[in-house]
Design a protein around this motif. Structure first.
Motif, PDB file in Angstrom:
ATOM      1  N   UNK A   6       0.835  -1.206   0.000  1.00  0.00           N
ATOM      2  CA  UNK A   6       0.000   0.000   0.000  1.00  0.00           C
ATOM      3  C   UNK A   6       0.874   1.262   0.000  1.00  0.00           C
ATOM      4  N   UNK A   7       0.233   2.408  -0.042  1.00  0.00           N
ATOM      5  CA  UNK A   7       0.947   3.691  -0.143  1.00  0.00           C
ATOM      6  C   UNK A   7       1.859   3.939   1.060  1.00  0.00           C
ATOM      7  N   UNK A   8       1.397   3.586   2.262  1.00  0.00           N
ATOM      8  CA  UNK A   8       2.228   3.794   3.463  1.00  0.00           C
ATOM      9  C   UNK A   8       3.467   2.917   3.422  1.00  0.00           C
ATOM     10  N   UNK A   9       3.311   1.669   2.955  1.00  0.00           N
ATOM     11  CA  UNK A   9       4.471   0.785   2.847  1.00  0.00           C
ATOM     12  C   UNK A   9       5.476   1.338   1.847  1.00  0.00           C
ATOM     13  N   UNK A  10       4.985   1.852   0.729  1.00  0.00           N
ATOM     14  CA  UNK A  10       5.878   2.443  -0.280  1.00  0.00           C
ATOM     15  C   UNK A  10       6.634   3.644   0.307  1.00  0.00           C
ATOM     16  N   UNK A  11       5.915   4.473   1.043  1.00  0.00           N
ATOM     17  CA  UNK A  11       6.550   5.648   1.657  1.00  0.00           C
ATOM     18  C   UNK A  11       7.596   5.217   2.680  1.00  0.00           C
ATOM     19  N   UNK A  12       7.261   4.237   3.511  1.00  0.00           N
ATOM     20  CA  UNK A  12       8.199   3.729   4.518  1.00  0.00           C
ATOM     21  C   UNK A  12       9.439   3.160   3.845  1.00  0.00           C
ATOM     22  N   UNK A  13       9.240   2.400   2.787  1.00  0.00           N
ATOM     23  CA  UNK A  13      10.358   1.788   2.077  1.00  0.00           C
ATOM     24  C   UNK A  13      11.257   2.850   1.458  1.00  0.00           C
TER      25      UNK A  13
END
Length: 78
Positions: A6-13
């Protein structure tokens, strides 16, 4: 497989990639980016992996120190 991210995972990564690329890059993160990274890392559950959980705790400690340096002006010597 990438549909599961999801978008939060992409941002965290993306923030973690910046942090892991070099020590200098970590110090270049803004206060807003650091606080967002802290929030995203705290949300992620790594309890199933002892080594990952230990890394999470260590990273959160480094983030907290850097946030303190930026907020209190202690980072001028770096």
């Amino acid at each position: 497989m990438s549909e599961d991210i999801n978008a939060e995972d992409r941002e965290r990564i993306s923030l973690l990639q910046i942090v892991s690329s070099s020590k200098n890059e970590f110090k270049k993160l803004s206060l807003v980016q650091l606080k967002r990274l802290q929030e995203l890392v705290e949300k992620k559950d790594y309890s199933h992996n002892k080594k990952a959980h230990k890394s999470k705790v260590k990273l959160l400690g480094k983030i907290n120190v850097r946030i303190y340096e930026l907020e209190e002006g202690k980072g001028i010597f770096y």
